[in-house]
Design a protein around this motif. Sequence first.
Motif, PDB file in Angstrom:
ATOM      1  N   VAL A 192     -43.062  51.133   7.831  1.00 37.67           N
ATOM      2  CA  VAL A 192     -44.212  51.468   7.062  1.00 37.67           C
ATOM      3  C   VAL A 192     -44.761  50.198   6.793  1.00 37.67           C
ATOM      4  CG1 VAL A 192     -42.775  51.318   5.041  1.00 37.67           C
ATOM      5  CG2 VAL A 192     -44.791  52.527   4.971  1.00 37.67           C
ATOM      6  N   CYS A 193     -46.162  50.364   6.829  1.00 36.02           N
ATOM      7  CA  CYS A 193     -46.823  48.962   6.497  1.00 36.02           C
ATOM      8  C   CYS A 193     -47.634  49.130   5.077  1.00 36.02           C
ATOM      9  CB  CYS A 193     -47.950  48.800   7.260  1.00 36.02           C
ATOM     10  SG  CYS A 193     -49.174  49.952   7.585  1.00 36.02           S
ATOM     11  N   PHE A 194     -47.879  48.197   4.255  1.00 36.42           N
ATOM     12  CA  PHE A 194     -48.695  48.318   3.005  1.00 36.42           C
ATOM     13  C   PHE A 194     -50.020  47.697   3.142  1.00 36.42           C
ATOM     14  CE2 PHE A 194     -44.209  48.404   1.841  1.00 36.42           C
ATOM     15  CZ  PHE A 194     -44.148  49.703   1.275  1.00 36.42           C
ATOM     16  N   GLY A 253     -35.907  57.938   6.243  1.00 34.43           N
ATOM     17  CA  GLY A 253     -35.208  57.143   7.324  1.00 34.43           C
ATOM     18  C   GLY A 253     -36.024  55.712   7.560  1.00 34.43           C
ATOM     19  N   VAL A 254     -36.895  55.633   6.961  1.00 39.02           N
ATOM     20  CA  VAL A 254     -37.451  54.227   7.004  1.00 39.02           C
ATOM     21  C   VAL A 254     -36.727  53.139   6.496  1.00 39.02           C
ATOM     22  CG1 VAL A 254     -39.394  52.671   5.943  1.00 39.02           C
ATOM     23  CG2 VAL A 254     -39.973  55.144   6.481  1.00 39.02           C
ATOM     24  N   THR A 255     -36.485  52.014   7.533  1.00 39.98           N
ATOM     25  CA  THR A 255     -35.622  50.950   7.153  1.00 39.98           C
ATOM     26  C   THR A 255     -36.483  49.550   7.116  1.00 39.98           C
ATOM     27  OG1 THR A 255     -35.240  50.715   9.499  1.00 39.98           O
ATOM     28  CG2 THR A 255     -33.891  52.054   8.192  1.00 39.98           C
ATOM     29  N   THR A 256     -37.553  49.526   7.788  1.00 44.82           N
ATOM     30  CA  THR A 256     -38.220  48.566   7.773  1.00 44.82           C
ATOM     31  C   THR A 256     -39.608  48.574   7.079  1.00 44.82           C
ATOM     32  OG1 THR A 256     -37.144  47.831   9.917  1.00 44.82           O
ATOM     33  CG2 THR A 256     -39.196  46.767   9.274  1.00 44.82           C
ATOM     34  N   PHE A 257     -40.037  47.708   6.509  1.00 46.45           N
ATOM     35  CA  PHE A 257     -41.145  47.297   5.679  1.00 46.45           C
ATOM     36  C   PHE A 257     -42.125  46.437   5.918  1.00 46.45           C
ATOM     37  CE2 PHE A 257     -38.188  49.841   3.452  1.00 46.45           C
ATOM     38  CZ  PHE A 257     -38.844  50.838   2.965  1.00 46.45           C
ATOM     39  N   LEU A 258     -43.194  46.549   6.579  1.00 41.78           N
ATOM     40  CA  LEU A 258     -44.153  45.407   7.076  1.00 41.78           C
ATOM     41  C   LEU A 258     -45.052  45.040   6.024  1.00 41.78           C
ATOM     42  CD1 LEU A 258     -44.841  46.737  10.530  1.00 41.78           C
ATOM     43  CD2 LEU A 258     -43.159  45.410  10.017  1.00 41.78           C
ATOM     44  N   PHE A 259     -45.218  43.779   5.742  1.00 40.76           N
ATOM     45  CA  PHE A 259     -46.241  43.071   4.759  1.00 40.76           C
ATOM     46  C   PHE A 259     -47.293  42.015   5.300  1.00 40.76           C
ATOM     47  CE2 PHE A 259     -42.255  44.294   2.569  1.00 40.76           C
ATOM     48  CZ  PHE A 259     -42.742  45.004   1.624  1.00 40.76           C
ATOM     49  N   GLY A 260     -48.370  42.179   4.854  1.00 38.00           N
ATOM     50  CA  GLY A 260     -49.222  41.332   5.099  1.00 38.00           C
ATOM     51  C   GLY A 260     -49.580  40.335   3.913  1.00 38.00           C
ATOM     52  N   SER A 285     -46.147  45.898  -3.891  1.00 39.12           N
ATOM     53  CA  SER A 285     -45.090  46.551  -2.785  1.00 39.12           C
ATOM     54  C   SER A 285     -44.019  45.817  -2.693  1.00 39.12           C
ATOM     55  CB  SER A 285     -46.115  46.818  -1.637  1.00 39.12           C
ATOM     56  OG  SER A 285     -47.232  47.685  -1.840  1.00 39.12           O
ATOM     57  N   TRP A 286     -44.330  44.515  -2.224  1.00 40.18           N
ATOM     58  CA  TRP A 286     -43.199  43.649  -2.054  1.00 40.18           C
ATOM     59  C   TRP A 286     -42.071  43.499  -3.062  1.00 40.18           C
ATOM     60  CZ3 TRP A 286     -41.085  39.410  -4.267  1.00 40.18           C
ATOM     61  CH2 TRP A 286     -39.990  38.937  -3.324  1.00 40.18           C
ATOM     62  N   LYS A 287     -42.579  43.429  -4.284  1.00 44.42           N
ATOM     63  CA  LYS A 287     -41.912  43.361  -5.362  1.00 44.42           C
ATOM     64  C   LYS A 287     -40.984  44.610  -5.669  1.00 44.42           C
ATOM     65  CE  LYS A 287     -41.796  42.744 -10.554  1.00 44.42           C
ATOM     66  NZ  LYS A 287     -42.699  42.672 -11.735  1.00 44.42           N
ATOM     67  N   ILE A 288     -41.703  45.567  -5.382  1.00 44.98           N
ATOM     68  CA  ILE A 288     -40.855  46.851  -5.682  1.00 44.98           C
ATOM     69  C   ILE A 288     -39.509  47.175  -4.445  1.00 44.98           C
ATOM     70  CG2 ILE A 288     -40.860  49.651  -5.585  1.00 44.98           C
ATOM     71  CD1 ILE A 288     -43.677  49.100  -7.053  1.00 44.98           C
ATOM     72  N   VAL A 343     -48.866  52.982   3.868  1.00 48.82           N
ATOM     73  CA  VAL A 343     -49.265  53.135   2.477  1.00 48.82           C
ATOM     74  C   VAL A 343     -50.215  52.242   2.213  1.00 48.82           C
ATOM     75  CG1 VAL A 343     -48.241  52.939   0.421  1.00 48.82           C
ATOM     76  CG2 VAL A 343     -46.830  53.637   2.156  1.00 48.82           C
ATOM     77  N   PHE A 344     -51.350  53.091   1.758  1.00 50.35           N
ATOM     78  CA  PHE A 344     -52.522  52.328   1.354  1.00 50.35           C
ATOM     79  C   PHE A 344     -52.909  52.386  -0.042  1.00 50.35           C
ATOM     80  CE2 PHE A 344     -53.576  52.750   5.701  1.00 50.35           C
ATOM     81  CZ  PHE A 344     -54.280  51.780   6.023  1.00 50.35           C
ATOM     82  N   TYR A 345     -53.787  51.340  -0.493  1.00 51.43           N
ATOM     83  CA  TYR A 345     -54.326  51.637  -2.027  1.00 51.43           C
ATOM     84  C   TYR A 345     -55.732  51.234  -1.546  1.00 51.43           C
ATOM     85  CZ  TYR A 345     -55.664  50.883  -6.839  1.00 51.43           C
ATOM     86  OH  TYR A 345     -56.326  51.155  -7.995  1.00 51.43           O
TER      87      TYR A 345
END
Length: 164
Positions: free
Chosen positions: A3-5, A32-39, A48-51, A118-120
Amino acid sequence: MQVCFIGHRNLEKTEELISLLRETIVTLIDKGVTTFLFGSKSEFDNLSWKIVTELKKNYPLIKRVYVRAAYQFLDKSYEEYFLQSYEETYFPIKLENAGKFSYVERNYEMIDNSTYCVFYYNEDYIPPLNRNTLLPSSNNSGTKIAYEYATKKKKIIINLYRYT
């Protein structure tokens, strides 16, 4: 699954948003999401990173990945700096000659490699004034460009702005 934010640079951090974001992330982990992509560069990325980092205590197998839009090559100490906050970092090769569009291309990379986005995103958002001309920098915010790209790519989009 990944997932990306992606979100606007500024946002109002309400308890409602924080709670909704936390619930969304837990639901994605349960799917089943295991990987979170951040810019970088946005308060939404930071929140998002904090949570995700807080949830990592209960879900130790999840992985935080920082996708860089700058610094193609890192020296050892700078890489170690990133790896204090992320399990992995990389610079997409297609950004090598992207210039001022590197953040747009980085967002495309994250979207292309994600099942969920996941967008804001507030469609009425107007980017801040350009510091040099005091005119709006563009009618298209980076978040708008990314949102339209994710829509075109038929990604599963969760826009938290709509629920706050």
